[in-house]
Design a protein around this motif. Structure first.
Motif, PDB file in Angstrom:
ATOM      1  N   THR A 122       0.828  -1.206   0.000  1.00  0.00           N
ATOM      2  CA  THR A 122       0.000   0.000   0.000  1.00  0.00           C
ATOM      3  C   THR A 122       0.863   1.257   0.000  1.00  0.00           C
ATOM      4  O   THR A 122       1.810   1.385   0.787  1.00  0.00           O
ATOM      5  N   GLY A 123       0.543   2.175  -0.909  1.00  0.00           N
ATOM      6  CA  GLY A 123       1.270   3.436  -0.991  1.00  0.00           C
ATOM      7  C   GLY A 123       2.465   3.409  -1.905  1.00  0.00           C
ATOM      8  O   GLY A 123       3.083   4.441  -2.152  1.00  0.00           O
ATOM      9  N   PHE A 124       2.808   2.237  -2.448  1.00  0.00           N
ATOM     10  CA  PHE A 124       3.947   2.111  -3.352  1.00  0.00           C
ATOM     11  C   PHE A 124       3.467   2.137  -4.805  1.00  0.00           C
ATOM     12  O   PHE A 124       2.358   1.697  -5.106  1.00  0.00           O
ATOM     13  N   GLU A 125       4.331   2.640  -5.679  1.00  0.00           N
ATOM     14  CA  GLU A 125       4.023   2.604  -7.105  1.00  0.00           C
ATOM     15  C   GLU A 125       3.892   1.157  -7.549  1.00  0.00           C
ATOM     16  O   GLU A 125       4.721   0.304  -7.185  1.00  0.00           O
ATOM     17  N   ASP A 126       2.843   0.859  -8.323  1.00  0.00           N
ATOM     18  CA  ASP A 126       2.567  -0.503  -8.792  1.00  0.00           C
ATOM     19  C   ASP A 126       2.474  -1.481  -7.628  1.00  0.00           C
ATOM     20  O   ASP A 126       2.768  -2.674  -7.774  1.00  0.00           O
ATOM     21  N   PHE A 127       2.074  -0.967  -6.465  1.00  0.00           N
ATOM     22  CA  PHE A 127       1.891  -1.789  -5.261  1.00  0.00           C
ATOM     23  C   PHE A 127       3.163  -2.539  -4.854  1.00  0.00           C
ATOM     24  O   PHE A 127       3.101  -3.560  -4.171  1.00  0.00           O
ATOM     25  N   ASN A 128       4.309  -2.034  -5.293  1.00  0.00           N
ATOM     26  CA  ASN A 128       5.593  -2.658  -4.965  1.00  0.00           C
ATOM     27  C   ASN A 128       5.751  -4.034  -5.613  1.00  0.00           C
ATOM     28  O   ASN A 128       6.632  -4.812  -5.226  1.00  0.00           O
ATOM     29  N   PHE A 129       4.909  -4.318  -6.599  1.00  0.00           N
ATOM     30  CA  PHE A 129       4.981  -5.625  -7.262  1.00  0.00           C
ATOM     31  C   PHE A 129       6.352  -5.896  -7.881  1.00  0.00           C
ATOM     32  O   PHE A 129       6.845  -7.036  -7.809  1.00  0.00           O
ATOM     33  N   PRO A 130       7.012  -4.909  -8.517  1.00  0.00           N
ATOM     34  CA  PRO A 130       8.322  -5.205  -9.103  1.00  0.00           C
ATOM     35  C   PRO A 130       9.331  -5.740  -8.080  1.00  0.00           C
ATOM     36  O   PRO A 130      10.096  -6.662  -8.391  1.00  0.00           O
ATOM     37  N   ALA A 131       9.332  -5.183  -6.870  1.00  0.00           N
ATOM     38  CA  ALA A 131      10.261  -5.657  -5.837  1.00  0.00           C
ATOM     39  C   ALA A 131       9.921  -7.079  -5.409  1.00  0.00           C
ATOM     40  O   ALA A 131      10.806  -7.921  -5.219  1.00  0.00           O
ATOM     41  N   PHE A 132       8.619  -7.362  -5.264  1.00  0.00           N
ATOM     42  CA  PHE A 132       8.191  -8.713  -4.914  1.00  0.00           C
ATOM     43  C   PHE A 132       8.609  -9.701  -5.987  1.00  0.00           C
ATOM     44  O   PHE A 132       9.172 -10.771  -5.692  1.00  0.00           O
ATOM     45  N   ASN A 133       8.342  -9.368  -7.239  1.00  0.00           N
ATOM     46  CA  ASN A 133       8.612 -10.297  -8.334  1.00  0.00           C
ATOM     47  C   ASN A 133      10.105 -10.531  -8.535  1.00  0.00           C
ATOM     48  O   ASN A 133      10.537 -11.654  -8.839  1.00  0.00           O
ATOM     49  N   LYS A 134      10.901  -9.490  -8.355  1.00  0.00           N
ATOM     50  CA  LYS A 134      12.353  -9.630  -8.494  1.00  0.00           C
ATOM     51  C   LYS A 134      12.897 -10.562  -7.410  1.00  0.00           C
ATOM     52  O   LYS A 134      13.704 -11.460  -7.680  1.00  0.00           O
ATOM     53  N   MET A 135      12.452 -10.357  -6.180  1.00  0.00           N
ATOM     54  CA  MET A 135      12.935 -11.198  -5.090  1.00  0.00           C
ATOM     55  C   MET A 135      12.456 -12.633  -5.260  1.00  0.00           C
ATOM     56  O   MET A 135      13.207 -13.582  -5.005  1.00  0.00           O
ATOM     57  N   ALA A 136      11.203 -12.818  -5.695  1.00  0.00           N
ATOM     58  CA  ALA A 136      10.681 -14.172  -5.898  1.00  0.00           C
ATOM     59  C   ALA A 136      11.520 -14.914  -6.940  1.00  0.00           C
ATOM     60  O   ALA A 136      11.840 -16.098  -6.768  1.00  0.00           O
ATOM     61  N   ALA A 137      11.876 -14.229  -8.023  1.00  0.00           N
ATOM     62  CA  ALA A 137      12.686 -14.863  -9.065  1.00  0.00           C
ATOM     63  C   ALA A 137      14.058 -15.267  -8.536  1.00  0.00           C
ATOM     64  O   ALA A 137      14.568 -16.350  -8.841  1.00  0.00           O
ATOM     65  N   GLU A 138      14.658 -14.405  -7.714  1.00  0.00           N
ATOM     66  CA  GLU A 138      15.985 -14.702  -7.170  1.00  0.00           C
ATOM     67  C   GLU A 138      15.926 -15.885  -6.200  1.00  0.00           C
ATOM     68  O   GLU A 138      16.820 -16.740  -6.185  1.00  0.00           O
ATOM     69  N   LEU A 139      14.877 -15.943  -5.403  1.00  0.00           N
ATOM     70  CA  LEU A 139      14.744 -17.050  -4.455  1.00  0.00           C
ATOM     71  C   LEU A 139      14.461 -18.365  -5.174  1.00  0.00           C
ATOM     72  O   LEU A 139      14.996 -19.414  -4.807  1.00  0.00           O
ATOM     73  N   ARG A 140      13.627 -18.316  -6.202  1.00  0.00           N
ATOM     74  CA  ARG A 140      13.339 -19.533  -6.969  1.00  0.00           C
ATOM     75  C   ARG A 140      14.585 -20.052  -7.671  1.00  0.00           C
ATOM     76  O   ARG A 140      14.769 -21.264  -7.811  1.00  0.00           O
ATOM     77  N   ALA A 141      15.440 -19.134  -8.102  1.00  0.00           N
ATOM     78  CA  ALA A 141      16.684 -19.543  -8.742  1.00  0.00           C
ATOM     79  C   ALA A 141      17.597 -20.278  -7.763  1.00  0.00           C
ATOM     80  O   ALA A 141      18.482 -21.029  -8.183  1.00  0.00           O
ATOM     81  N   ARG A 142      17.346 -20.097  -6.480  1.00  0.00           N
ATOM     82  CA  ARG A 142      18.122 -20.773  -5.441  1.00  0.00           C
ATOM     83  C   ARG A 142      17.407 -21.999  -4.891  1.00  0.00           C
ATOM     84  O   ARG A 142      17.800 -22.560  -3.874  1.00  0.00           O
ATOM     85  N   GLY A 143      16.326 -22.392  -5.561  1.00  0.00           N
ATOM     86  CA  GLY A 143      15.664 -23.643  -5.218  1.00  0.00           C
ATOM     87  C   GLY A 143      14.468 -23.551  -4.305  1.00  0.00           C
ATOM     88  O   GLY A 143      13.866 -24.574  -3.977  1.00  0.00           O
ATOM     89  N   TYR A 144      14.098 -22.339  -3.876  1.00  0.00           N
ATOM     90  CA  TYR A 144      12.944 -22.198  -2.996  1.00  0.00           C
ATOM     91  C   TYR A 144      11.639 -22.232  -3.791  1.00  0.00           C
ATOM     92  O   TYR A 144      11.575 -21.784  -4.939  1.00  0.00           O
ATOM     93  N   VAL A 145      10.598 -22.754  -3.168  1.00  0.00           N
ATOM     94  CA  VAL A 145       9.244 -22.649  -3.694  1.00  0.00           C
ATOM     95  C   VAL A 145       8.631 -21.430  -3.016  1.00  0.00           C
ATOM     96  O   VAL A 145       8.538 -21.377  -1.792  1.00  0.00           O
TER      97      VAL A 145
END
Length: 212
Positions: A122-145
């Protein structure tokens, strides 16, 4: 509210000894490269009716998997496009019941490698989705679900309570919560962390997981 778009496939019911994904079945994949249907000797692509199916690089597709681990991307029109290892990376996995687990791996064990991503929106541009998606991709690349609430998108008519009610059901499937910067200032993230701790779940800094 969003629900898992579950595609029934042979791997959900039976998996051979040569099956490459262990006790997990791919639900969605992210394309590492763009892929088109293979031409057949003598006729090329003439066997395909309509437009030639293409799975574009970086796009995410639901997939069908057979009992030997062959994966096919499911196109929007329902057609299947066979994929080779190296053309995709698994984005999310199906949630298997105990009955579907060939070696009796429990739901609790599956949670160990599954984490929920919490942070401010809340209050972030694009609901901060870019930060969430970037981190999710990095974690998945390390084997996390990763359970990434940003991937649910914006639902017409839904309010804060609707999103939280759904997201908390996803949190309950995980073994730990990874927090993004600024989570302490988010009402929703604070609630998620509080519930996680009450349930005895581990709460970690997402960036620390990426750095190790």
């Amino acid at each position: 509210m969003p629900t898992e778009n579950r595609i029934d496939c042979p791997a959900l019911h039976k998996r051979s000894k040569s099956y490459p994904f262990g006790e997990r079945v791919p639900c969605t994949v992210r394309m590492v490269k763009s892929v088109t249907a293979d031409p057949m000797p003598g006729i090329g692509l003439a066997y395909i009716k309509g437009a030639v199916p293409v799975a574009n690089q970086d796009d995410i597709y639901h997939v069908w998997t057979n009992s030997h681990g062959a994966v096919a991307a499911v196109m929007p029109d329902g057609r299947h496009l066979g994929l080779r290892p190296g053309e995709f990376e698994v984005h999310t996995w199906h949630e298997l019941s105990r009955a579907q687990s060939a070696s009796g791996v429990t739901i609790a064990a599956d949670r160990a490698n599954r984490l929920y991503l919490a942070g401010p929106m809340t209050g972030f541009e694009d609901f901060n989705f870019p930060a969430f998606n970037k981190m999710a991709a990095e974690l998945r690349a390390r084997g996390y679900v990763v359970e990434n609430p940003a991937e649910h998108g914006v639902v017409d008519g839904a309010d804060w309570a609707d999103y939280m009610a759904y997201d908390l059901t996803r949190l309950g499937l995980c073994g730990q919560v990874a927090v993004l910067p600024g989570w302490e200032n988010s009402k929703g993230a604070r609630l998620e962390v509080h519930i996680a701790r009450e349930l005895g779940m581990k709460v970690v800094n997402a960036q620390d997981l990426v750095a190790t």
